[in-house]
Design an enzyme around this catalytic site. Structure first.
Site, mmCIF file in Angstrom:
data_model
loop_
_atom_site.group_PDB
_atom_site.id
_atom_site.type_symbol
_atom_site.label_atom_id
_atom_site.label_comp_id
_atom_site.label_asym_id
_atom_site.label_seq_id
_atom_site.Cartn_x
_atom_site.Cartn_y
_atom_site.Cartn_z
ATOM 1 N N ASP A 49 -4.093 -16.031 21.485
ATOM 2 C CA ASP A 49 -3.575 -16.046 20.115
ATOM 3 C C ASP A 49 -4.642 -16.600 19.177
ATOM 4 O O ASP A 49 -5.836 -16.553 19.483
ATOM 5 C CB ASP A 49 -2.287 -16.877 20.057
ATOM 6 C CG ASP A 49 -1.295 -16.365 19.036
ATOM 7 O OD1 ASP A 49 -1.563 -16.509 17.825
ATOM 8 O OD2 ASP A 49 -0.257 -15.815 19.433
ATOM 9 N N HIS A 270 -0.115 -19.812 13.861
ATOM 10 C CA HIS A 270 0.581 -18.871 14.741
ATOM 11 C C HIS A 270 0.524 -19.287 16.207
ATOM 12 O O HIS A 270 1.558 -19.353 16.893
ATOM 13 C CB HIS A 270 -0.018 -17.477 14.551
ATOM 14 C CG HIS A 270 0.792 -16.368 15.121
ATOM 15 N ND1 HIS A 270 0.674 -15.959 16.429
ATOM 16 C CD2 HIS A 270 1.740 -15.566 14.569
ATOM 17 C CE1 HIS A 270 1.502 -14.952 16.656
ATOM 18 N NE2 HIS A 270 2.160 -14.689 15.539
ATOM 19 N N SER A 451 6.337 -11.687 17.847
ATOM 20 C CA SER A 451 5.421 -12.767 18.252
ATOM 21 C C SER A 451 6.193 -13.975 18.761
ATOM 22 O O SER A 451 5.652 -14.786 19.521
ATOM 23 C CB SER A 451 4.561 -13.203 17.058
ATOM 24 O OG SER A 451 3.570 -12.267 16.778
#
Length: 773
Positions: A49, A270, A451
């Site tokens: 990620d 994220h 996600s």
């Protein structure tokens, strides 16, 4: 009566924060209540990620006290520093850094060899734009204050000069002094317009006799007494902060005998959010825990560099570090599917090394055939996870008026894939409110997307692996996939469909019971897949083009088990069973014919699909499943998805125009399939609100398949006020089955009515058939 009323009030005042990290819908809460030690311990999850912040409270330890983050790596090269220049200190213990700053080496730093590896790093190369935008204004303000003070000093000097010699003195010396002062003033005024230049960090690497150490000078003046000295993160799990102003966490990795320093920073929020969902652990507040609080993680940071090289490095690291599960919640290079090094490496990761690979299905829904990577294509070795939104999540996380109905998030990408497979493997909750990187200056953030559903599934799978390892049950990606698919829960709500849910919502407690069953033991651990082969690299039947639906289609296929190359050959030879073929529950009947029986490994057999009598303007779906009659409790060993789309037609008689009134429920897509006329070049869509009071947020998508190779998606978002009229336009190919998908955003809480007109435009060339002149 008073006591009953008080109890009711207390129940009303219980805040449903457990839905911030949804666990009940996948049976995780039930599973850990029954098996508290099967919480992901003894498993390792790779988070590929944007990078994970190692300083966060929920990412410090596992439930057994082990370090939560095993390693933290930057695979982009953005943090790399060449430290191959070697110098020694002078007699005063001073090094001249590569910035030419004098670096005073603290006496506490041990370096038996006396060799200091030096390098430099431009600080702003480590900063995201949002960090620079946040810290630059204060830097600019401080500079302007100091600059104005210097300007005032120079103005005073100019005034004093003029008082002493006058402003028109013709003496050369006086004239030169005056010009020098004026030049300084002009430069100082222009300096306020210049962009801020990034500070440059001095980087120092050395060996203390036991291990490699490194430090970076964040004072920019050579004061190393306060510099944080660290070894490679995997050794001592150390981290620091670039400054108190930005709170950007960094850790270091030292390579090539001190000649290369890697500065690793989280690129945004994220990756940290994803890591918390998969495996976060809060010892003092377990309700905040992720799905596998006992698991350890490895952060493989891609930043924003979703290049083939970065992914190859990431997958090779997963093999090297022997991870159990990969979570991929990011974009990918196009050659992850079909051909190329990345595609082959993914296959190797799963089929040779037995690593379970889980990925986000994508956020391009709710149009069909957009799931997976690179235009609706999937890699057959990967589990793709769709995003589910429970009624309780709506109420607690999104402040809806009440917990009404559960839905698949409309953005969650749908199948079928262009290769005919279902696209989505299964579903999991697609939102969470949890920790993010410290430089965001927020303790927690709410995020939604596939996600988020992917790490939710990964955490659940880690709990299953924890149980299987403890009970010595052989593990393989195919066994996990089979258990999860055959135990998944398909909601009864009519708005749900396998295109969005896959096999359904994962249920780990039911999956574990299936795994422990005697029937499950018949699946050899060295099987990597039971693969459907439909023609050339097709994994299902998908008919939608006008030529495909004009007449019945006979499709030849076979079903074969695939095995690890280095697996047990005896088990491979011995594996085989009789198979009963039947339609799965919920399948449409009457348009598919197939044999009742086959065998694994199978010889070729034929499936006949007759689209000629199917209802126009609809998508039709059936699924053939193969079941071992001796072990029916195991469920299907394989699934053959069959999708047929029959479009409506527009002609010159209706001016190539399509009209319809739609009733849109929140998050429930309305699909219109139209065969585009010959000669059309683009399409115009008019949307009229039939509401007198309610404003609407409408998502419009146009989807078609380009030569059956990849999906082409165009989209428009429209804010539709009461009685309003809006337009949008898309380029349109001719003679194609095109889907037009209209969806009211899930955040709206009312049913709305609209009237749509779809108008095709272009040049119609006659005749359509070339004849002799």
């Amino acid at each position: 009566m008073e006591e009953i009323g008080l109890n009711n009030m207390e129940n009303e005042l219980v805040f449903p924060s457990k839905h911030y990290m949804p666990k009940e819908i996948t049976q995780q809460s039930e599973f850990l209540k029954k098996y508290p030690k099967y919480d992901g311990r003894n498993t390792v999850i790779a988070i590929i990620d944007s990078g994970v912040d190692p300083s966060l409270p929920g990412l410090q330890t596992t439930t057994t006290g082990l370090p939560k983050i095993i390693d933290c790596l930057d695979l982009t090269g953005a943090g790399d520093v060449d430290t191959s220049t070697i110098k020694k200190v002078d007699e005063n213990g001073i090094l001249i850094g590569l910035t030419e700053r004098k670096l005073q080496i603290p006496k506490s730093w041990k370096n038996p060899s006396g060799d200091w590896h030096l390098g430099t790093k431009i600080l702003y190369e480590l900063y995201r734009k949002d960090i620079k935008d946040r810290i630059n204004p204060s830097i600019i303000e401080d500079f302007k204050k100091k600059n104005k003070s210097v300007i005032a000093k120079e103005l005073k000097e100019l005034n004093d000069h003029e008082k002493k010699v006058g402003s028109k003195s013709k003496k050369i010396l006086d004239k030169e002094d005056r010009e020098e002062i004026n030049t300084k003033l002009e430069y100082l005024k222009e300096a306020e317009k210049l962009e801020i230049q990034s500070p440059i960090l001095d980087c120092i690497v050395w060996n203390d006799g036991e291990k490699w150490k490194a430090a970076i000078d964040t004072t920019y003046i050579g004061n190393l007494e306060d510099a944080k000295v660290m070894s490679s993160f995997c050794t001592d799990k150390e981290y620091g902060f670039i400054s108190d102003k930005c709170l950007l966490t960094y850790c270091l990795n030292i390579h090539e005998d001190g000649n290369l320093l890697e500065i690793c920073v989280p690129n945004g929020s994220h990756g940290s959010h994803v890591a918390h969902i998969a495996a976060g652990h809060f010892p003092d507040d377990p309700e905040k825990d992720g799905l596998a609080p006992g698991a350890q993680i490895i952060s493989l940071g891609l930043g924003n560099a979703y290049t083939e090289q970065a992914f190859i490095r990431a997958f090779n690291k997963c093999i090297e570090l022997k991870v159990d599960i990969i979570n991929l919640s990011s974009d990918t290079p196009s050659n992850c599917v079909g051909s190329g090094k990345t595609e082959k490496l993914i296959k190797n990761v799963v089929e040779k090394y037995g690593i379970i690979f889980v990925a986000a299905a994508g956020n391009d829904g709710p149009g069909l055939s957009v799931a997976g990577f690179a235009g609706g294509r999937i890699h057959s070795s990967i589990f793709y996870v769709g995003a589910y939104l429970t009624a309780e999540m709506k109420e607690a996380m999104y402040s809806h008026f009440e917990a009404d109905n559960s839905v698949v998030f409309p953005f969650s990408s749908r199948g079928p894939s262009v290769d005919g497979s279902l696209g989505v493997t299964f579903c999991a909750p697609g939102a969470a409110l949890t920790g993010v990187s410290k430089h965001c200056l927020e303790g927690m953030q709410r995020k939604q997307g596939t996600s988020m559903s992917s790490p939710n599934a990964v955490g659940n799978i880690a709990c299953l692996l924890s149980a299987m390892k403890d009970e010595s049950i052989p593990i393989s990606p195919f066994r996990i996939k089979l258990a999860l698919q055959n135990s998944a829960m398909m909601p009864e709500d009519g708005s749900h469909h396998p295109f969005s849910l896959g096999a359904g919502i994962i249920q780990i407690s039911s999956a574990f019971e299936l795994i422990k069953s005697a029937a499950f033991l018949s699946i050899p651990p060295n099987i990597t897949d039971i693969r459907i082969n439909v023609g050339s690299k097709k994994l299902g039947i998908y008919l939608r083009d006008p030529s495909e639906i004009a007449s019945p289609q006979a499709v030849i296929m076979d079903v074969k088990p695939l095995f690890m190359e280095s697996g047990d050959n005896e088990a491979r030879v011995d594996f085989g069973c009789s198979i009963m073929l039947k339609l799965a529950s919920g399948s449409e009947k009457d348009f598919v014919k197939f044999p009742k029986y086959c065998r694994l490994p199978s010889s070729d057999f034929s499936v006949i699909v007759d689209p000629t009598k199917l209802e126009v303007g609809k998508v039709h779906y059936a699924e053939i499943v193969g079941i071992n009659p001796q072990k029916q409790s195991l469920g299907p060993l394989f699934r053959i998805p069959i999708t047929v789309i029959i479009p409506e037609e527009v002609t010159s008689e209706n001016l190539y125009r399509y009209k319809k009134q739609l009733i849109l429920e929140p998050a429930v897509p309305e699909r219109i399939f139209i065969k585009s006329p010959f000669g059309c070049k683009y399409v115009g869509i008019k949307i009229k609100s039939l509401e007198s009071q309610i404003a609407q947020n409408i998502r419009i998508q146009q989807i078609f398949l380009n030569q059956k190779i990849r999906c082409r998606l165009a989209k428009s978002y429209q804010r539709l006020l009461p009685k309003d009229l809006v337009f949008c336009h898309f380029i349109s190919p001719e003679n194609q089955t095109i889907e037009y998908c209209f969806t009211q955003e899930w955040s709206n809480q009312n049913v709305t009515n609209i009237k749509i007109t779809i108008q095709f435009f272009g040049i119609l060339v006659q005749p359509q058939i070339i004849t002799d002149l």
